[in-house]
Design a protein around this motif. Structure first.
Motif, short mmCIF file in Angstrom:
data_model
loop_
_atom_site.label_atom_id
_atom_site.label_comp_id
_atom_site.label_asym_id
_atom_site.label_seq_id
_atom_site.Cartn_x
_atom_site.Cartn_y
_atom_site.Cartn_z
N LEU A 67 0.84 -1.19 0.00
CA LEU A 67 0.00 0.00 0.00
C LEU A 67 0.88 1.24 0.00
N GLN A 69 0.19 4.02 1.52
CA GLN A 69 0.18 4.46 2.92
C GLN A 69 -0.33 3.32 3.78
N VAL A 71 -2.41 1.39 6.87
CA VAL A 71 -3.56 1.52 7.76
C VAL A 71 -3.02 2.05 9.09
N TYR A 101 -7.38 5.33 10.19
CA TYR A 101 -7.23 5.85 8.83
C TYR A 101 -7.05 4.70 7.86
N LEU A 102 -7.85 4.71 6.78
CA LEU A 102 -7.75 3.73 5.71
C LEU A 102 -7.15 4.40 4.48
N PRO A 103 -6.07 3.88 3.94
CA PRO A 103 -5.51 4.44 2.69
C PRO A 103 -6.32 3.95 1.49
N ASP A 104 -5.89 4.34 0.30
CA ASP A 104 -6.49 3.77 -0.91
C ASP A 104 -6.23 2.28 -0.94
N LEU A 105 -7.30 1.51 -1.08
CA LEU A 105 -7.20 0.05 -1.08
C LEU A 105 -7.59 -0.51 -2.44
N ARG A 134 -13.46 4.47 -0.58
CA ARG A 134 -12.48 5.55 -0.74
C ARG A 134 -11.67 5.70 0.54
N SER A 135 -10.52 6.31 0.41
CA SER A 135 -9.64 6.47 1.57
C SER A 135 -10.21 7.51 2.53
N ALA A 249 -7.68 14.17 5.72
CA ALA A 249 -8.45 13.01 5.26
C ALA A 249 -9.90 13.14 5.70
#
Length: 259
Positions: A67, A69, A71, A101-105, A134-135, A249
């Protein structure tokens, strides 16, 4: 001065509060002209006293893609993925909310799981989560059921996992792990919170009660996203624990609000 001409409401709250949590408590601001941003950055949230955690998630097995960024759990502490540091937050709530926080997955990574345990690792609450597409930042609240209620002075651990593909393949996931401890809601603190409503986060912050400070401010931002004051306070609060990179974010999910 960077904020010349602007005196955030949070400053007026902070100058009158006295701490309730004794260890490593930052003293209230006495200078009414002090910069609020600097004030929040200097707050010291507890960074010891619990077993170790993981604020930024690495992959548990080899089946997870890289990833851009990681998690990331929005908790105070120092360090990133190494499980050699304590990440402990305080709360006065029986049913706190936990923020990640969730990044782009990748599109096939939409299955998550939240696990809440006692200090010995026994499951108290566990739930699967369908992750947003979405992130951004998500919050997970313990359902208001007595069997999940936190007990005063007890420490609890929580995990958040993102499964890599099929959640039935339980060995492949990213995860973060942190700790929370419930402290007493004293009469003095309760009076301060009542006087500050609905903007309670300055009271929580100056008393080192991170979990409730970030929750109150996040909820206010969700209902008043155009407020520049709340946006700045959000940035300052995250910067106080070294997480300012996530300040812009969006909040994209809220789970577990059942009554």
């Amino acid at each position: 001065m960077k904020l010349a001409g602007v005196i955030p409401v949070i400053l007026l709250c902070l100058v009158s509060y006295s701490p309730q949590v004794q260890p490593q408590v930052a003293q209230p601001v006495k200078n009414k002209n002090a910069n609020t941003q600097n004030r929040l950055e200097k707050l010291n949230f507890p960074r010891s006293g619990a077993p170790v955690g993981r604020r930024q998630g690495g992959a548990r097995r080899n089946g997870c893609p890289d990833l851009k960024q990681p998690v990331t759990a929005l908790v105070p502490g120092e360090g990133t993925v190494n499980e050699a540091i304590s990440f402990l937050s305080l709360t006065v709530s029986e049913y706190p909310t936990f923020w990640v926080y969730l990044p782009d997955l990748p599109t096939n990574l939409r299955s998550g799981e939240f696990v809440f345990q006692d200090e010995r690792g026994k499951n108290i609450y566990k739930t699967p989560l369908k992750l947003p597409d979405r992130s951004g930042i998500i919050g997970i609240t313990l359902p208001q059921n007595p069997q999940y209620a936190l007990k005063q002075d007890n420490k609890y651990q929580w995990y958040f996992k993102v499964y890599c593909g099929n959640p039935e393949n339980a060995s492949d996931y990213y995860y973060v792990k942190a700790w929370v401890q419930k402290v007493a809601l004293t009469p003095n603190l309760e009076n301060q919170l009542k006087a500050a409503k609905p903007k309670e986060y300055p009271v929580y912050a100056v008393n080192q009660i991170w979990q409730d400070a970030v929750t109150n401010l996040a909820d206010m931002r969700r209902t008043n996203s155009s407020s520049s004051t709340l946006a700045q306070d959000w940035t300052d609060l995250l910067k106080a624990v070294g997480l300012e990179e996530f300040a812009t974010a969006p909040i994209v999910g809220r789970y577990g609000m059942e009554r």
